[in-house]
Scaffold this motif. Structure first.
Motif, mmCIF file in Angstrom:
data_model
loop_
_atom_site.group_PDB
_atom_site.id
_atom_site.type_symbol
_atom_site.label_atom_id
_atom_site.label_comp_id
_atom_site.label_asym_id
_atom_site.label_seq_id
_atom_site.Cartn_x
_atom_site.Cartn_y
_atom_site.Cartn_z
ATOM 1 N N SER A 13 -21.679 -35.886 72.429
ATOM 2 C CA SER A 13 -20.968 -36.761 73.361
ATOM 3 C C SER A 13 -21.724 -36.908 74.675
ATOM 4 C CB SER A 13 -19.560 -36.217 73.638
ATOM 5 O OG SER A 13 -18.763 -36.348 72.480
ATOM 6 N N ARG A 58 -26.537 -36.089 76.061
ATOM 7 C CA ARG A 58 -26.318 -35.953 74.614
ATOM 8 C C ARG A 58 -27.509 -35.265 73.969
ATOM 9 N NH1 ARG A 58 -25.941 -41.082 71.671
ATOM 10 N NH2 ARG A 58 -26.964 -42.050 73.457
ATOM 11 N N ASN A 59 -27.296 -34.704 72.771
ATOM 12 C CA ASN A 59 -28.384 -33.989 72.095
ATOM 13 C C ASN A 59 -29.231 -34.897 71.217
ATOM 14 O OD1 ASN A 59 -26.809 -34.485 69.877
ATOM 15 N ND2 ASN A 59 -26.559 -32.324 69.280
ATOM 16 N N ASN A 60 -28.953 -36.202 71.215
ATOM 17 C CA ASN A 60 -29.721 -37.071 70.327
ATOM 18 C C ASN A 60 -29.820 -38.470 70.900
ATOM 19 O OD1 ASN A 60 -27.735 -39.132 68.766
ATOM 20 N ND2 ASN A 60 -26.647 -37.244 69.274
ATOM 21 N N PRO A 107 -21.800 -31.569 71.677
ATOM 22 C CA PRO A 107 -23.197 -31.905 72.004
ATOM 23 C C PRO A 107 -23.587 -33.347 71.709
ATOM 24 C CG PRO A 107 -23.074 -30.499 70.070
ATOM 25 C CD PRO A 107 -21.695 -30.564 70.625
ATOM 26 N N VAL A 111 -28.891 -30.547 77.869
ATOM 27 C CA VAL A 111 -27.818 -31.054 76.993
ATOM 28 C C VAL A 111 -26.485 -30.408 77.384
ATOM 29 C CG1 VAL A 111 -26.955 -31.057 74.611
ATOM 30 C CG2 VAL A 111 -29.361 -31.591 75.081
ATOM 31 N N GLY A 112 -25.461 -31.223 77.523
ATOM 32 C CA GLY A 112 -24.121 -30.730 77.858
ATOM 33 C C GLY A 112 -23.829 -30.677 79.342
#
Lengths: 163, 163
Positions: A24, B35-37, A22, B87-88
């Motif tokens: 990346s 991305r998650n952030n 997640p 995300v993903g």
């Protein structure tokens, strides 16, 4: 994901594996496929042969080296086929994921360069109209200005039996 | 293969397209995923917005430039999502095939660099607990030592309505 076998994981399986990180944002992959020609000869198919446990050991070592060199890379893939590989089919897939694209692309290039130079897998090319003279190809690679280990496998030709 | 739409072609479709060049031995792909952030904030999803005909026109121009720059490259792929991207999930995939690996990898890097710098598609990031303050991200890219065109899209905030 490291594998050396007669059936490679699909590109979908590999992409899903690399997408499961997640943090990346970048996935890079390289696939080697059988070309239909070499030096003007028409290639019918390739065969790959090697001692699988040793090939896996070297692939694992290459992946560890890649992780040390490219710190932000998360997951890595290095898979290689053993056995026949027709024209257009994948013989090798490497790839990785990382937060940003530059490291993912550079790490993928490193993986395929190291694999070509270090993994003890031999390639036999078979040509149209010349099936009896299939040749085991050496792995000729240049790296950092020097020639890397070249692997040549001798083969007893049919004609030798008659001598 | 060029596309800008709400549903990207699958990686399998893309790989099959790039494998269909019998003289090519190398396939390189790059996938951008959400991305998650970002800067310590948790991203819930991204949204992409753009004028599709113009985005396709620029992608076509980039692919033509790539073909001129990397002569041995055969087929190319450049696809970008429009709309939501969790995300993903993949937002962009580029790739190509060529007889040998070096050009395939370099051309793929060129494609994603040019796409990030030139294609007029805007990205909106939405953060956990801060959905009302989703921000349209500018596309900040450095190229050959200089900053490439930066695209910023203004948005009327909800609070502005009360003023």
């Amino acid at each position: 994901m490291i594998d050396v076998s007669e059936t490679l994981p699909s590109i979908t399986t590999i992409q899903q594996f690399l997408s499961s990180s997640p943090t990346s944002g970048a996935i890079s992959t390289f696939t080697g496929i059988t070309r239909n020609n070499f030096n003007g000869k028409t290639v019918t198919h390739l065969s790959y042969e090697g001692y699988i446990p040793m090939a896996i050991k070297v692939l694992t070592s290459i992946c560890n080296d890649a992780k040390s060199k490219y710190k932000t890379v998360d997951k890595l893939v290095a898979v290689h086929i053993i056995g026949n590989c027709p024209v257009g089919a994948a013989s090798v897939i490497v790839g990785c994921c990382s937060p940003h694209r530059r490291e993912a692309i550079q790490c993928t290039e490193y993986l395929i360069d190291e694999l070509k130079g270090r993994v003890p897998i031999w390639k036999k090319e078979s040509y149209v109209g010349d099936e009896d003279n299939a040749v085991w190809k050496e792995n000729v690679e240049w790296h950092d200005g020097r020639r890397r280990r070249v692997m040549v496998k001798g083969e007893k030709k049919k004609n030798d039996d008659k001598k």
